[in-house]
Design an enzyme around this catalytic site. Structure first.
Site, PDB file in Angstrom:
ATOM      1  N   ARG A  71      -3.791   6.197   0.453  1.00  0.00           N
ATOM      2  CA  ARG A  71      -4.506   7.268   1.069  1.00  0.00           C
ATOM      3  C   ARG A  71      -3.495   8.117   2.126  1.00  0.00           C
ATOM      4  O   ARG A  71      -3.918   9.185   2.312  1.00  0.00           O
ATOM      5  CB  ARG A  71      -5.898   6.903   1.765  1.00  0.00           C
ATOM      6  N   ARG A 120      -8.158  11.109  -5.912  1.00  0.00           N
ATOM      7  CA  ARG A 120      -9.654  10.027  -5.758  1.00  0.00           C
ATOM      8  C   ARG A 120     -10.657  11.151  -5.513  1.00  0.00           C
ATOM      9  O   ARG A 120     -11.807  10.459  -5.389  1.00  0.00           O
ATOM     10  CB  ARG A 120      -9.301   9.502  -4.589  1.00  0.00           C
ATOM     11  N   ASP A 154      -6.741  -3.440  -7.042  1.00  0.00           N
ATOM     12  CA  ASP A 154      -7.307  -4.233  -5.720  1.00  0.00           C
ATOM     13  C   ASP A 154      -7.558  -5.673  -6.064  1.00  0.00           C
ATOM     14  O   ASP A 154      -7.447  -6.103  -7.233  1.00  0.00           O
ATOM     15  CB  ASP A 154      -8.571  -3.485  -5.498  1.00  0.00           C
ATOM     16  N   ARG A 208       0.959  -1.257   0.199  1.00  0.00           N
ATOM     17  CA  ARG A 208      -0.149  -0.148   0.000  1.00  0.00           C
ATOM     18  C   ARG A 208       0.923   1.126  -0.032  1.00  0.00           C
ATOM     19  O   ARG A 208       0.389   2.118   0.579  1.00  0.00           O
ATOM     20  CB  ARG A 208      -0.926   0.103   1.177  1.00  0.00           C
ATOM     21  N   TYR A 240     -14.143 -13.545   0.716  1.00  0.00           N
ATOM     22  CA  TYR A 240     -14.753 -12.369   0.326  1.00  0.00           C
ATOM     23  C   TYR A 240     -16.063 -12.762  -0.339  1.00  0.00           C
ATOM     24  O   TYR A 240     -17.216 -12.158  -0.347  1.00  0.00           O
ATOM     25  CB  TYR A 240     -14.056 -11.341  -0.287  1.00  0.00           C
TER      26      TYR A 240
END
Ligand code: CP3
Length: 342
Positions: free
Chosen positions: A28, A37, A73, A24, A150
């Site tokens: 963010r 974003r 992702d 990552r 998931y």
């Protein structure tokens, strides 16, 4: 290749200093990422190759990292099987048509390579052109188990009772699902290598919720197949898990040229259990990047000390960079790791 430290460490060759990249590293905590974003939703950013390239390169402009990882992702590749993925703000992503019974598994398509996240394959082609050999580019996929959890839960879960329920109550349906997912993952990783990725990372981030017996019976054969398909033509494969201190030997048995470990295991004892003929990636607690820099670098030094004397250490966190991380702490960490000769 101008900087091949990372690839040399994957092959356990001598390096001038320990290579470092961070899971990552594009995300963010970077203001330039948050700014982009504002204009693109998560799925839009992933599916627009020019945007994905830009996000991939953002941390490379700021820091002296030894590898880039393509922005994406683990969930969008599932759309090629007929799964509907939605990224909601707040609750994280959701699967709109979860997989719970035999008919759901039968309905899942097994796509050919070109159909699996083609936008990410294109982003890899463009990024490797842009990087022009300055540093290697890493491709990635979710591992069959983490993807299955998931798909079955439909989103994030606290106890994974639906996933484990399927394993225990309908083992044939579970194995059918894992069979299809291992083909998807192996095919997708191979396609990324063909597009220009020079290393591949398998993220089995959630597999630590299983017992060793369950891992061996319900997961190991499928991770092994995906890794064998991915690494078939000599591309190094990093096998990353978290929370698996109780079954590192099984993770090793499933395969990978590099084993990624988290902070719950000391690097030296992990290496003792894994054997000298494998590289190791890790393992600083990402929360340490929030600590004052002297504390951060002291603990990073401990990681390097535990790896001392081994060929094939790749410095990383035990999991991804947290959004609250100050970018200048990342810079201090990268400089500190590079300042020590391996
Ligand atoms: O290292 C990398 O940057 C590789 C890319 C990557 C991302 N997520 C980028 C991302 C990888 C490998 C993941 C893993 C992932 N994604 C998992 C496995 C668990 C893990 O964290 O290792 C799962 C279940 C997902 C699905 C997903 N995507 C969730 C649950 C979330 C929301 C929670 C969160 O951490 O934001 C995402 C969003 C996501 N994936 C972001 C990024 C950079 C943040 C996107 C944003 O809001 O701008």
């Amino acid at each position: 290749m101008m900087n091949d430290r990372f690839l040399r460490a994957c092959r356990r060759e001598p390096v001038d200093c320990t290579p470092i990249w961070l899971m990552r590293q594009a995300g963010r905590y970077l203001p330039e990422y948050r700014k982009l974003r504002e204009r693109h939703s998560m799925l839009e950013a992933i599916k627009t190759p020019d945007v994905a390239v830009e996000i991939t390169l953002q941390p490379m402009r700021r820091f002296d990292l030894d590898a880039a990882i393509i922005f994406g992702d683990i969930l969008p590749p599932l759309e090629s099987m007929g799964v509907e993925v939605r990224f909601t703000s707040g609750d994280g992503p959701a699967i709109m048509n979860p997989v719970r019974i035999a008919a759901d598994v039968e309905r899942l398509r097994v796509p050919v390579a070109e159909e699996i996240a083609p936008y990410t394959q294109e982003a890899i082609r463009l990024t490797s052109k842009e990087l022009a050999g300055r540093v290697p580019l890493i491709g990635f996929s979710g591992a069959p188990f983490t993807l299955a959890s998931y798909l079955v839960e439909g989103g994030f879960s606290r106890d994974y009772s639906l996933t484990k329920g399927l394993m225990y109550q309908e083992p044939a349906v579970w194995h059918g699902l894992m069979d299809k997912l291992s083909h998807l993952v192996g095919t997708y990783l191979r396609a990324q290598a063909r597009a220009g990725a020079q290393a591949l990372q398998l993220f089995d981030s959630w597999v630590g919720i299983l017992s060793p017996a369950d891992y061996r019976e319900f997961v190991l054969p499928y991770s092994r197949r995906a890794i064998e398909m991915a690494g078939g033509e000599g591309t190094p494969v990093i096998h990353f898990t978290t929370g698996t201190a109780g079954m590192l030997e099984l993770i090793r048995e499933a395969g990978g040229d590099v084993i990624g470990i988290d902070w719950r295991t000391d690097l030296d004892s992990a290496w003792e259990r894994l054997g000298a003929n494998v590289s190791v990636q890790g393992n600083l607690d990402p929360v340490l990047l929030l600590a004052p820099v002297p504390q951060l670098t002291r603990r990073a030094a401990l990681v390097l000390d535990q790896a001392a004397g081994h060929l094939g250490h790749i410095f990383n966190l035990g999991h991804g960079v947290l959004p609250a991380t100050p970018p200048d702490h990342v810079e201090a960490l990268v400089e500190m790791v590079h300042s020590r000769t391996a």
